[in-house]
Design an enzyme around this catalytic site. Sequence first.
Site, PDB file in Angstrom:
ATOM      1  CG  HIS A   1      -4.748  85.846   1.475  1.00 17.27           C
ATOM      2  ND1 HIS A   1      -3.579  85.362   1.831  1.00 17.27           N
ATOM      3  CD2 HIS A   1      -4.649  86.310   0.341  1.00 17.27           C
ATOM      4  CE1 HIS A   1      -2.882  85.335   0.715  1.00 17.27           C
ATOM      5  NE2 HIS A   1      -3.349  86.032  -0.058  1.00 17.27           N
TER       6      HIS A   1
ATOM      7  CG  HIS B   1      -7.267  82.979  -6.199  1.00 17.57           C
ATOM      8  ND1 HIS B   1      -6.633  81.982  -6.299  1.00 17.57           N
ATOM      9  CD2 HIS B   1      -6.359  83.895  -5.661  1.00 17.57           C
ATOM     10  CE1 HIS B   1      -5.264  82.150  -5.990  1.00 17.57           C
ATOM     11  NE2 HIS B   1      -5.221  83.269  -5.497  1.00 17.57           N
TER      12      HIS B   1
ATOM     13  CD  GLU C   1      -6.780  86.829  -3.083  1.00 18.57           C
ATOM     14  OE1 GLU C   1      -5.522  86.920  -3.182  1.00 18.57           O
ATOM     15  OE2 GLU C   1      -7.210  85.627  -3.048  1.00 18.57           O
TER      16      GLU C   1
END
Length: 264
Positions: free
Chosen positions: A116, A162, A158
Amino acid sequence: MRRRLLSLLLAVAAGSFSGLPGEAQILPGGLGGQRADPPCVLDKCLGLKPNTPTPTTPTQSPDAEQSAGRSTSVAPGSFDFYVLALSWSPGFCASGGAAKSPDQCAAGANPGFVVHGLWPQNQHGYPQACNSGARFPSRLALDSAKGVYPDEGLARHEWRQHGTCSGKSPTDYFADVRRARQAIVIPPELTAPDADQTWAPLDIARSFVTANPRLRTDTMAVTCRGNALEEVRICFSKDLRSFVPCPEVARASCRRPVTVPAGH
């Protein structure tokens, strides 16, 4: 005059105790309890707009920001450790994911745990969407992420949310995601189960510890979505050379037995 004053007081009181139109809502964060996009489960990651971190003021400490449910403005690379989140793919596919990721959920694919994300994390809270000028990884960087994530859209998301907080280039960040994933051995009993199972979350954690001798139950979390296994989250040092205790992350673990749906 008294009636008008009474009416005004009642109106003020009503506004104080009820949600006002346009009032900001504090949402629970996945790991840090901050206000964020809806939880970034695989089927909800695509198409979300990244949150812009809220700058702290000189009179407000970062800890106060986190406790208020807001993300803080931090320099990329300023975090304590990483969290590798491994999503249980059969659960994702069973809950409507097949329409969003047909290759991942194709009959017989059975990918088991998939990446993930690799999330920069602090002991309290976490940064996200740190660099608004670096939200679009190049084609070369995305090509380097193939085989790491189950979907390119997830890789893009992502990176925005992040990777921009890692202090690294997209290519180097995706290389770290691959490195973290390759450092984890999936327990044989959770590699490709042929039937639905019921597990205690602690037993899932212990099975990962058995397969990864340096891992401990206080360096990870087993999360659920409803009554089903959602993710296993593992805490790495910033250099990805060791596992680190992460009490705030570990507290997100489920406490009740969970169903581990099998792939089909």
